[in-house]
Scaffold this motif. Structure first.
Motif, mmCIF file in Angstrom:
data_model
loop_
_atom_site.group_PDB
_atom_site.id
_atom_site.type_symbol
_atom_site.label_atom_id
_atom_site.label_comp_id
_atom_site.label_asym_id
_atom_site.label_seq_id
_atom_site.Cartn_x
_atom_site.Cartn_y
_atom_site.Cartn_z
ATOM 1 N N PRO A 30 0.843 -1.199 0.000
ATOM 2 C CA PRO A 30 0.000 0.000 0.000
ATOM 3 C C PRO A 30 0.876 1.247 0.000
ATOM 4 O O PRO A 30 1.993 1.228 0.527
ATOM 5 N N PHE A 31 0.372 2.320 -0.598
ATOM 6 C CA PHE A 31 1.199 3.515 -0.704
ATOM 7 C C PHE A 31 0.381 4.791 -0.662
ATOM 8 O O PHE A 31 -0.819 4.789 -0.897
ATOM 9 N N VAL A 32 1.101 5.879 -0.363
ATOM 10 C CA VAL A 32 0.535 7.224 -0.330
ATOM 11 C C VAL A 32 1.174 8.016 -1.456
ATOM 12 O O VAL A 32 2.397 7.983 -1.619
ATOM 13 N N ILE A 33 0.360 8.718 -2.216
ATOM 14 C CA ILE A 33 0.866 9.667 -3.202
ATOM 15 C C ILE A 33 0.771 11.037 -2.554
ATOM 16 O O ILE A 33 -0.320 11.566 -2.351
ATOM 17 N N ASP A 34 1.921 11.571 -2.173
ATOM 18 C CA ASP A 34 1.987 12.846 -1.466
ATOM 19 C C ASP A 34 2.183 13.980 -2.477
ATOM 20 O O ASP A 34 3.239 14.111 -3.079
ATOM 21 N N LEU A 35 1.140 14.776 -2.656
ATOM 22 C CA LEU A 35 1.166 15.898 -3.610
ATOM 23 C C LEU A 35 1.199 17.250 -2.889
ATOM 24 O O LEU A 35 0.847 18.267 -3.475
ATOM 25 N N THR A 36 1.626 17.250 -1.646
ATOM 26 C CA THR A 36 1.624 18.504 -0.890
ATOM 27 C C THR A 36 2.632 19.516 -1.425
ATOM 28 O O THR A 36 2.520 20.697 -1.140
ATOM 29 N N LYS A 37 3.602 19.062 -2.212
ATOM 30 C CA LYS A 37 4.597 19.978 -2.775
ATOM 31 C C LYS A 37 4.363 20.230 -4.271
ATOM 32 O O LYS A 37 5.236 20.748 -4.957
ATOM 33 N N ILE A 38 3.178 19.876 -4.747
ATOM 34 C CA ILE A 38 2.816 20.127 -6.147
ATOM 35 C C ILE A 38 2.261 21.544 -6.260
ATOM 36 O O ILE A 38 1.368 21.931 -5.516
ATOM 37 N N ASP A 39 2.815 22.307 -7.207
ATOM 38 C CA ASP A 39 2.372 23.688 -7.419
ATOM 39 C C ASP A 39 1.169 23.783 -8.352
ATOM 40 O O ASP A 39 0.380 24.716 -8.259
ATOM 41 N N THR A 64 -3.710 6.003 -1.190
ATOM 42 C CA THR A 64 -4.399 7.244 -0.846
ATOM 43 C C THR A 64 -3.582 8.411 -1.387
ATOM 44 O O THR A 64 -2.407 8.256 -1.710
ATOM 45 N N VAL A 65 -4.230 9.551 -1.508
ATOM 46 C CA VAL A 65 -3.593 10.760 -2.027
ATOM 47 C C VAL A 65 -3.682 11.843 -0.958
ATOM 48 O O VAL A 65 -4.719 11.996 -0.318
ATOM 49 N N VAL A 66 -2.585 12.571 -0.785
ATOM 50 C CA VAL A 66 -2.554 13.722 0.111
ATOM 51 C C VAL A 66 -2.178 14.924 -0.741
ATOM 52 O O VAL A 66 -1.261 14.843 -1.553
ATOM 53 N N GLY A 67 -2.908 16.005 -0.565
ATOM 54 C CA GLY A 67 -2.598 17.190 -1.356
ATOM 55 C C GLY A 67 -2.640 18.452 -0.528
ATOM 56 O O GLY A 67 -3.294 18.498 0.513
ATOM 57 N N ASN A 68 -1.948 19.474 -1.016
ATOM 58 C CA ASN A 68 -2.047 20.784 -0.374
ATOM 59 C C ASN A 68 -3.420 21.372 -0.699
ATOM 60 O O ASN A 68 -4.219 20.744 -1.405
ATOM 61 N N SER A 69 -3.715 22.543 -0.210
ATOM 62 C CA SER A 69 -5.061 23.099 -0.393
ATOM 63 C C SER A 69 -5.414 23.299 -1.860
ATOM 64 O O SER A 69 -6.546 23.042 -2.274
ATOM 65 N N ARG A 70 -4.456 23.710 -2.667
ATOM 66 C CA ARG A 70 -4.725 23.935 -4.097
ATOM 67 C C ARG A 70 -5.026 22.621 -4.813
ATOM 68 O O ARG A 70 -5.982 22.515 -5.583
ATOM 69 N N VAL A 71 -4.206 21.608 -4.559
ATOM 70 C CA VAL A 71 -4.408 20.297 -5.177
ATOM 71 C C VAL A 71 -5.730 19.690 -4.701
ATOM 72 O O VAL A 71 -6.518 19.184 -5.501
ATOM 73 N N LEU A 77 -13.095 19.667 -6.793
ATOM 74 C CA LEU A 77 -13.879 20.378 -7.804
ATOM 75 C C LEU A 77 -14.434 19.414 -8.852
ATOM 76 O O LEU A 77 -15.551 19.583 -9.330
ATOM 77 N N VAL A 78 -13.654 18.401 -9.203
ATOM 78 C CA VAL A 78 -14.096 17.426 -10.201
ATOM 79 C C VAL A 78 -14.665 16.162 -9.543
ATOM 80 O O VAL A 78 -14.850 15.141 -10.190
ATOM 81 N N ARG A 79 -14.925 16.280 -8.244
ATOM 82 C CA ARG A 79 -15.585 15.215 -7.468
ATOM 83 C C ARG A 79 -14.837 13.880 -7.503
ATOM 84 O O ARG A 79 -15.447 12.822 -7.646
ATOM 85 N N LEU A 80 -13.520 13.950 -7.361
ATOM 86 C CA LEU A 80 -12.709 12.741 -7.339
ATOM 87 C C LEU A 80 -12.116 12.449 -5.958
ATOM 88 O O LEU A 80 -11.317 11.532 -5.807
#
Length: 99
Positions: A30-39, A64-71, A77-80
């Motif tokens: 199992p893994f986490v996709i960490d997108l907190t540093k994606i601009d 699972t996916v983790v994102g910053n507020s923008r991500v 917004l696209v209900r995903l």
């Protein structure tokens, strides 16, 4: 496992992202996709995330996916959010995978 990405997840980086994730799906962990540093995340990046989610669900592999507020806002917004198992923090994501 936690995969942390930075920069942009768009049409230019989507292929690299998919190749990296696909190669690591073979680990069957199992893994986490960490997108907190994606601009920036565009439709190509969202498509890559959806494809990853489909592959994981087919293989019954936890992710699972983790994102910053923008991500997170873009994903919601696209209900995903539910489909991508979007979590607000790395701690939440790791707890999700434990259960």
């Amino acid at each position: 496992m936690v995969f942390t990405f930075k920069g942009q997840l768009d049409a230019f980086s989507e292929k690299q992202f998919k190749t990296f994730v696909t190669n690591n799906l073979k680990n069957d962990l199992p893994f986490v996709i960490d997108l907190t540093k994606i601009d920036f995340l565009d439709s190509s990046g969202l498509g890559a995330l959806v494809q990853t989610a489909k592959e994981c669900k087919k293989s019954k592999l936890g992710f699972t996916v983790v994102g910053n507020s923008r991500v997170a806002q873009t994903i919601k917004l696209v209900r995903l959010g539910d489909f991508l198992n979007l979590k607000s923090s790395l701690e939440d994501a790791l707890n999700y995978l434990k259960n």
